[in-house]
Design a protein around this motif. Sequence first.
Motif, mmCIF file in Angstrom:
data_model
loop_
_atom_site.group_PDB
_atom_site.id
_atom_site.type_symbol
_atom_site.label_atom_id
_atom_site.label_comp_id
_atom_site.label_asym_id
_atom_site.label_seq_id
_atom_site.Cartn_x
_atom_site.Cartn_y
_atom_site.Cartn_z
ATOM 1 N N ALA A 119 -31.912 -2.151 -2.640
ATOM 2 C CA ALA A 119 -32.698 -0.910 -2.658
ATOM 3 C C ALA A 119 -31.887 0.225 -3.281
ATOM 4 O O ALA A 119 -32.418 1.019 -4.074
ATOM 5 C CB ALA A 119 -33.135 -0.552 -1.239
ATOM 6 N N GLN A 120 -30.608 0.318 -2.928
ATOM 7 C CA GLN A 120 -29.750 1.353 -3.513
ATOM 8 C C GLN A 120 -29.598 1.166 -5.018
ATOM 9 O O GLN A 120 -29.692 2.124 -5.793
ATOM 10 C CB GLN A 120 -28.379 1.320 -2.846
ATOM 11 C CG GLN A 120 -28.371 1.755 -1.400
ATOM 12 C CD GLN A 120 -27.013 1.530 -0.744
ATOM 13 O OE1 GLN A 120 -26.231 0.693 -1.168
ATOM 14 N NE2 GLN A 120 -26.734 2.284 0.314
ATOM 15 N N VAL A 121 -29.365 -0.086 -5.422
ATOM 16 C CA VAL A 121 -29.182 -0.376 -6.846
ATOM 17 C C VAL A 121 -30.463 -0.062 -7.619
ATOM 18 O O VAL A 121 -30.413 0.518 -8.716
ATOM 19 C CB VAL A 121 -28.768 -1.857 -7.026
ATOM 20 C CG1 VAL A 121 -28.908 -2.281 -8.478
ATOM 21 C CG2 VAL A 121 -27.330 -2.056 -6.566
ATOM 22 N N ARG A 122 -31.608 -0.434 -7.080
ATOM 23 C CA ARG A 122 -32.884 -0.157 -7.758
ATOM 24 C C ARG A 122 -33.111 1.337 -7.925
ATOM 25 O O ARG A 122 -33.573 1.805 -8.973
ATOM 26 C CB ARG A 122 -34.047 -0.771 -6.980
ATOM 27 C CG ARG A 122 -34.249 -2.248 -7.205
ATOM 28 C CD ARG A 122 -35.646 -2.679 -6.774
ATOM 29 N NE ARG A 122 -35.923 -2.322 -5.384
ATOM 30 C CZ ARG A 122 -35.692 -3.111 -4.349
ATOM 31 N NH1 ARG A 122 -35.151 -4.304 -4.543
ATOM 32 N NH2 ARG A 122 -35.986 -2.730 -3.131
ATOM 33 N N GLU A 123 -32.799 2.086 -6.882
ATOM 34 C CA GLU A 123 -32.998 3.534 -6.928
ATOM 35 C C GLU A 123 -32.190 4.162 -8.054
ATOM 36 O O GLU A 123 -32.687 4.986 -8.833
ATOM 37 C CB GLU A 123 -32.606 4.151 -5.585
ATOM 38 C CG GLU A 123 -32.720 5.669 -5.535
ATOM 39 C CD GLU A 123 -32.269 6.238 -4.201
ATOM 40 O OE1 GLU A 123 -31.945 7.444 -4.148
ATOM 41 O OE2 GLU A 123 -32.225 5.481 -3.212
ATOM 42 N N ILE A 124 -30.940 3.770 -8.158
ATOM 43 C CA ILE A 124 -30.067 4.321 -9.194
ATOM 44 C C ILE A 124 -30.463 3.792 -10.570
ATOM 45 O O ILE A 124 -30.531 4.543 -11.554
ATOM 46 C CB ILE A 124 -28.605 3.986 -8.879
ATOM 47 C CG1 ILE A 124 -28.161 4.746 -7.627
ATOM 48 C CG2 ILE A 124 -27.692 4.305 -10.058
ATOM 49 C CD1 ILE A 124 -26.859 4.265 -7.039
ATOM 50 N N ALA A 125 -30.720 2.497 -10.662
ATOM 51 C CA ALA A 125 -31.065 1.897 -11.951
ATOM 52 C C ALA A 125 -32.319 2.515 -12.539
ATOM 53 O O ALA A 125 -32.373 2.814 -13.743
ATOM 54 C CB ALA A 125 -31.242 0.392 -11.787
#
Length: 456
Positions: A122-128
């Motif tokens: 979820a964190q990676v998706r948000e930033i990506a």
Amino acid sequence: MARDTLDETPIVDRAELIEHLRKGEKPVDQFRIGTEHEKFPFNLSDLSPVPYAGERGINAVLSELQVLTGWDVIAERGNVIGLADPEGGGAISLEPGGQFELSGAPLETLHQTCIEANGHLAQVREIAKSLGLGFLGLGVAPTWSRDEMPIMPKQRYQIMTDYMPKVGTRGLDMMYRTTTIQVNLDFSDEADMVRKMRVGLALQPIATALFANSPFIDGKPNGLRSNRAAVWLDVDLQRSGPIPFVFEDGFGYERYADWVIDVPMYFVKRGDAYIDATGFTFADFMAGKFTPLEGERPTMGDWVNHLSTVFPEVRLKRFLEMRGADGGPWNRICALPAFWVGLLYDSGVLAQAEALINEFDAEHRHHLWRTVPYEGLQTTVKGRTVQAIAKDVLSLASEGLKRRGKASGEASDERGFLTPLEDAAHSGRAPADELLAAYNGPWKGDIRKVFETNAF
């Protein structure tokens, strides 16, 4: 890959190397689960790989993640190359071609492991999303050539890049174009380690077949179910593969240490510098024959680092690393540790798994290792398909998870995490088979669709 250490404790003799492995022993009630998973970043606009530098590069992703998580920065010569959780023990690192790896914290249950994976994704998706990037869950980069892959600013990777073509034909593909899911598990004593390592090595091809998720390379199918596993067939057989000596009488910490001692080194780390050590074994170093550091003897940090540069299908450190699965979607991230925890963490189920693998001799194990990358679940050995064997293995894993009885919410135990594997074993279709069916069917040969179906 693991974060390299600078432990300067001098090594006096070989016994200390063996004792280092022995110190990994833990009481059963302290067994934990450490899950690692990698993924490819890509540009949403043109589906190209993501470079390290730039406003929308990997360095920017790491910087945003550091702000979001508060984790400590891992840097090398001024470049951010990873993050470390100062409390939980997890870390984020970069593989050679920019593959993002989460090395999960040592956790007690699979429920916790899945929460950790979901939180990270979820964190990676948000930033990506904010940077116009995506992350791909696939065992091999499906469309990018080796020359297109970015190179991360890590000294050890440059040494490996120069060395790999000298010892195999696929080492650079392994480094730059593959991803995996792994799980790290504990052992209680030497006998327990040996039992788990033998079962792990013998059944690793079964895991490879169930997790096969890389049927494409260079923009098209090439007849394999797991291109990632096929790559490993010719990386560097001095340090990789199914290491058959594990099944010989007398195997234990000493035999494993002796093997690693005789494997050529990649590097020796001194301060911030990585010294090229290819051409020298650890035995040479112990004998004072490592000419770049004439007369100097290795430290415990050198041993720990060297242990991380051998790549058998099951790797022994102060824990066991199960290394046979392709990278894949989130439910596979949870399924891989479920598969191995179910098989290895209950002594009764482990004994049944030992009885199962005793049906296979060295020739059978070698056949599975060589053939499963091509034929997957349809591989045949001793008149049975791997699909049929997988059903038996999953039945054991399910029983092991039931006996653990680790509940969470409405789930009475952890067996639910095996569902995608049980579905594959029942249908005879691993993720690779589903992708090939889509490619030859509704995708109409448009391989770019995989960036939609397999993006996190």
